[in-house]
Every structure is written in structure tokens, then in C-alpha cells.
Design a protein around this motif. Structure first.
Motif, PDB file in Angstrom:
ATOM      1  N   TRP A  40      43.052  17.934 -39.861  1.00  0.00           N
ATOM      2  CA  TRP A  40      42.337  16.901 -39.114  1.00  0.00           C
ATOM      3  C   TRP A  40      43.290  15.771 -38.715  1.00  0.00           C
ATOM      4  O   TRP A  40      43.264  15.306 -37.587  1.00  0.00           O
ATOM      5  CB  TRP A  40      41.174  16.346 -39.933  1.00  0.00           C
ATOM      6  CG  TRP A  40      40.538  15.169 -39.279  1.00  0.00           C
ATOM      7  CD1 TRP A  40      40.670  13.857 -39.633  1.00  0.00           C
ATOM      8  CD2 TRP A  40      39.689  15.175 -38.125  1.00  0.00           C
ATOM      9  NE1 TRP A  40      39.953  13.052 -38.771  1.00  0.00           N
ATOM     10  CE2 TRP A  40      39.339  13.841 -37.840  1.00  0.00           C
ATOM     11  CE3 TRP A  40      39.196  16.191 -37.300  1.00  0.00           C
ATOM     12  CZ2 TRP A  40      38.522  13.490 -36.776  1.00  0.00           C
ATOM     13  CZ3 TRP A  40      38.376  15.841 -36.246  1.00  0.00           C
ATOM     14  CH2 TRP A  40      38.052  14.506 -35.985  1.00  0.00           C
ATOM     15  N   LEU A  47      40.495  19.300 -32.330  1.00  0.00           N
ATOM     16  CA  LEU A  47      39.352  19.766 -33.118  1.00  0.00           C
ATOM     17  C   LEU A  47      38.043  19.183 -32.588  1.00  0.00           C
ATOM     18  O   LEU A  47      37.017  19.861 -32.576  1.00  0.00           O
ATOM     19  CB  LEU A  47      39.551  19.421 -34.596  1.00  0.00           C
ATOM     20  CG  LEU A  47      40.645  20.218 -35.295  1.00  0.00           C
ATOM     21  CD1 LEU A  47      41.001  19.596 -36.639  1.00  0.00           C
ATOM     22  CD2 LEU A  47      40.228  21.675 -35.477  1.00  0.00           C
ATOM     23  N   LYS A  48      38.068  17.948 -32.126  1.00  0.00           N
ATOM     24  CA  LYS A  48      36.860  17.334 -31.556  1.00  0.00           C
ATOM     25  C   LYS A  48      36.457  18.011 -30.252  1.00  0.00           C
ATOM     26  O   LYS A  48      35.275  18.011 -29.900  1.00  0.00           O
ATOM     27  CB  LYS A  48      37.091  15.842 -31.299  1.00  0.00           C
ATOM     28  CG  LYS A  48      37.087  15.009 -32.546  1.00  0.00           C
ATOM     29  CD  LYS A  48      37.105  13.534 -32.219  1.00  0.00           C
ATOM     30  CE  LYS A  48      38.499  13.000 -32.206  1.00  0.00           C
ATOM     31  NZ  LYS A  48      38.588  11.544 -32.056  1.00  0.00           N
ATOM     32  N   ARG A  50      36.507  21.182 -29.590  1.00  0.00           N
ATOM     33  CA  ARG A  50      35.946  22.524 -29.816  1.00  0.00           C
ATOM     34  C   ARG A  50      34.432  22.533 -29.585  1.00  0.00           C
ATOM     35  O   ARG A  50      33.779  21.505 -29.652  1.00  0.00           O
ATOM     36  CB  ARG A  50      36.219  22.968 -31.256  1.00  0.00           C
ATOM     37  CG  ARG A  50      37.656  23.188 -31.596  1.00  0.00           C
ATOM     38  CD  ARG A  50      37.830  23.618 -33.057  1.00  0.00           C
ATOM     39  NE  ARG A  50      37.089  24.852 -33.337  1.00  0.00           N
ATOM     40  CZ  ARG A  50      35.914  24.897 -33.953  1.00  0.00           C
ATOM     41  NH1 ARG A  50      35.341  23.813 -34.398  1.00  0.00           N
ATOM     42  NH2 ARG A  50      35.314  26.049 -34.142  1.00  0.00           N
ATOM     43  N   LEU A  54      31.873  21.057 -36.774  1.00  0.00           N
ATOM     44  CA  LEU A  54      33.096  20.580 -37.399  1.00  0.00           C
ATOM     45  C   LEU A  54      32.793  19.895 -38.719  1.00  0.00           C
ATOM     46  O   LEU A  54      31.889  19.064 -38.818  1.00  0.00           O
ATOM     47  CB  LEU A  54      33.812  19.600 -36.462  1.00  0.00           C
ATOM     48  CG  LEU A  54      35.140  19.031 -36.943  1.00  0.00           C
ATOM     49  CD1 LEU A  54      36.173  20.136 -37.158  1.00  0.00           C
ATOM     50  CD2 LEU A  54      35.664  18.010 -35.949  1.00  0.00           C
TER      51      LEU A  54
END
Length: 165
Positions: A40, A47-48, A50, A54
Motif C-alpha cells: 500500500w 491500488l485505488k 483497481r 481493497l
């Protein structure tokens, strides 16, 4: 598939817990992932972006304050107990609920045993991934081990003497 305790019932787990040394390479875009804190830190922006759910997991030596500004991005925060006698994340769960008002899932992972569940629930945990050698159906009953509690906690903010008044 692993079975976990969630919502006071045993369910089949649909989140994928990534290893501590995981990388972005080959991560599916639409799966629900619980990523280690190190991943992270390095790749929060990717990642945000995607499509899947999460979550993040913290090891026992990692502090929740590192992600206090990012809590709204996580549907699950998993707290790792490397050994059952390491209780640092009891405080982490309480801080998440009481100080930061986190409403998502707080999950205990790692060396989680039946005898801990009732006390974890009092601190703010609401999901439990028990050790592989433990029976989730049997452990579920431990959430009802005690019919009354005296002290105030996250799950019951008023002590017994205040509730009786």
C-alpha cells in the motif's frame, strides 16, 4: 477456500490475502484483495484505481496511524497476530473504532484462537480468520461465552452499573 467467522456466522472467504512480499505484477484488477501495508505504501495510487475491493493488513509491529488518512479506501482492515500471545492489535482495533470511527470490517488474522474471539469482539473486531487447524463452527460459539460484561468497551460503551441505572 478458507472459512472465516463474519457477521456472527461462518462464511466462505472471498477476499484474497496477499503475502507480505507481494508485488503489483499479475494482480487481478477485479478481485477483492487485502494487501500488506508495504505494498500500500509503495503503490497506493495504483491500488485505488483497481475495480475490485481493497483491504490492507498490518503486522503486529505496524501502526494504524500510518494509514489514518487513507481509511476510507479500505473495506477491510486485517490485523495480524503472529503468535496468539501478541496482543498489540487489540489496541489497534479499539483505536480504529473509537478514535477514527472506522465502520468497515476489522478482521483478525494469523494465530487466532477460539479463546480470543470474545475479547477481540469487545475491542472492535467483527471478522476472524482462525488458524487452519481450528474449527470455525466450534469457535463461533465462543462469541457467546459470557452473557454479561461489567466493563465498558467498543462493543458496549456503558459499564454495567450505568446500564442498570
Amino acid at each position: 477456500m478458507q472459512r472465516i467467522i463474519k457477521g456472527n456466522q461462518v462464511v466462505v472467504e472471498n477476499w484474497h490475502l496477499l503475502d507480505k512480499d507481494a508485488s503489483l505484477d499479475g494482480l487481478p484488477n477485479s478481485d477483492d484483495l487485502i494487501v500488506p501495508l508495504a505494498l500500500w505504501r509503495e503503490h497506493a495510487h495504483a491500488l485505488k484505481a483497481r475495480d475490485g475491493g481493497l483491504g490492507v493488513w498490518l503486522d503486529s509491529d505496524e501502526q494504524i496511524e500510518e494509514i489514518e488518512g487513507d481509511l476510507e479506501h479500505f473495506q477491510v482492515i486485517a490485523l495480524n497476530f503472529p503468535v496468539f500471545s501478541d496482543g498489540r492489535h487489540y489496541s489497534t482495533a479499539r483505536i480504529l473504532r473509537d478514535r477514527y470511527g472506522y465502520k468497515g470490517e476489522v478482521r483478525a488474522i494469523g494465530d487466532v484462537l477460539r479463546d480470543q474471539l470474545f475479547f477481540m469482539k469487545r475491542c472492535g473486531f467483527d471478522a476472524y480468520a482462525l488458524r487452519e487447524d481450528r474449527d470455525a463452527d466450534e469457535a463461533l460459539a465462543s462469541l457467546q461465552d459470557f452473557s454479561e460484561v461489567y466493563q465498558a468497551a467498543t462493543d458496549q460503551p456503558l459499564p454495567l452499573f450505568r446500564r442498570r441505572a
